[in-house]
Write an enzyme that holds these catalytic residues in place. Structure first.
Site, PDB file in Angstrom:
ATOM      1  N   SER A  51      -2.855  -8.080   2.566  1.00 44.02           N
ATOM      2  CA  SER A  51      -3.444  -8.032   4.112  1.00 44.02           C
ATOM      3  C   SER A  51      -3.833  -9.435   4.333  1.00 44.02           C
ATOM      4  O   SER A  51      -3.844  -9.751   5.591  1.00 44.02           O
ATOM      5  CB  SER A  51      -4.597  -7.039   4.165  1.00 44.02           C
ATOM      6  N   HIS A  71       0.851  -1.233   0.065  1.00 45.75           N
ATOM      7  CA  HIS A  71       0.095   0.022   0.272  1.00 45.75           C
ATOM      8  C   HIS A  71       1.007   1.285  -0.052  1.00 45.75           C
ATOM      9  O   HIS A  71       0.715   2.294  -0.480  1.00 45.75           O
ATOM     10  CB  HIS A  71      -0.944  -0.251   1.391  1.00 45.75           C
TER      11      HIS A  71
END
Ligand code: PAF
Length: 284
Positions: A189, A41
């Site tokens: 994630s 990210h």
């Protein structure tokens, strides 16, 4: 040194800050996320900073892209840590809406075609409709000049390009290269769901993918290489393989037999210890 970004939770606060920046002639870059941030990210934030002056990130776990039985309820949440990471990466504004972004009477859906058809859609038919809806809503709320999405979700990236072009949303979409762990596992994630054994198996995915891509680029024979990769994944301990497919890198039309002249992409989805992984790479 970066100054701490604001955290805003309402659309009015978001609009006010973005309008103020736009009045000053600042270009706005946007990185939408569902939180549980990792270095992948942050690379999106860095990429956005190359194309814009002020960077906005959102954290919102979008319910419409999860189907019943998926991990909406248990999706990792770490807002405080996320905010700190975004701050360190030089993000200027974090939008964390409180409550649902879908009004009580929400009744609109988006039907997506083109690159959204096949591959993920064969296994998660709800997914791109949900992504299309939330990305459109977030782009309308933020009104950025540019937005950045990771190539890890390659089909998502192409679908978002299609949506913004088809719906005349005035934003430039950039893709950012996949960021990998030391053993090559694409950062996600959901990697935190693995125990040690599962994590070791997961690390095989990119090794098998690379060897498949190399075989295809040498032999031009897709079928043999993808069948070999499926066997290798099952042998390595993956419990199921949804697809190992080669597709045109732009249209995402699946190429069943042999490579043509156009750029091609190898895409894989497989499950290991209950965690579904996706990965992809270019075929040289
Ligand atoms: O890639 C993601 O994290 C999500 O699909 C996105 C683009 C933030 C939409 O919820």
């Amino acid at each position: 040194m970066s100054t701490a970004p604001f955290i805003v939770t309402t659309q009015d606060q978001l609009r006010a800050q973005i309008q103020a920046w736009k009045m000053q002639g600042e270009r706005i870059g946007f990185v939408p996320t569902m939180g549980a941030l990792h270095a992948g990210h942050l690379s999106l934030i860095h990429q956005a900073k190359q194309h814009a002056d002020k960077i906005v990130a959102s954290i919102y776990i979008n319910p419409t892209q999860f189907s019943e039985g998926e991990d909406l309820g248990t999706y990792p949440r770490s807002e405080e840590k996320d905010a700190k990471m975004l701050c360190e990466a030089g993000c200027d504004l974090i939008y964390i809406p409180t409550g649902s972004l879908y009004g009580e009477h929400h009744a609109t859906s988006l039907h997506v075609g083109g690159a959204a058809l096949g591959l993920e859609t064969d296994y998660r038919p709800h997914f791109f409709g949900g992504v299309a809806l939330i990305v459109t809503k977030l782009l309308n709320r933020v009104q950025p000049d540019v937005a950045v999405f990771g190539e890890k979700d390659y089909q998502q990236l192409l679908t978002i390009r299609r949506i913004t072009s088809d719906l005349d949303i005035p934003v430039e979409i950039f893709g950012a290269p996949i960021v990998r762990e030391n053993d090559g596992l694409a950062m996600s994630s959901r990697n935190q769901y693995f125990d040690t054994k599962g994590r070791a198996i997961a690390g095989q995915l990119n090794i098998i993918m690379r060897s498949c891509a190399q075989e295809i680029s040498e032999t031009r024979n897709i079928k043999h290489a993808t069948d070999t990769a499926i066997d290798a994944l099952l042998e390595a301990g993956f419990t199921s393989v949804d697809y190992v497919s080669v597709a045109d890198a732009v249209s995402l039309e699946v190429l069943p037999h042999s490579l043509g002249d156009n750029e091609a992409r190898l895409l894989i989805a497989a499950t290991c210890k209950g965690v579904r992984l996706i990965d992809n790479c270019a075929i040289d």
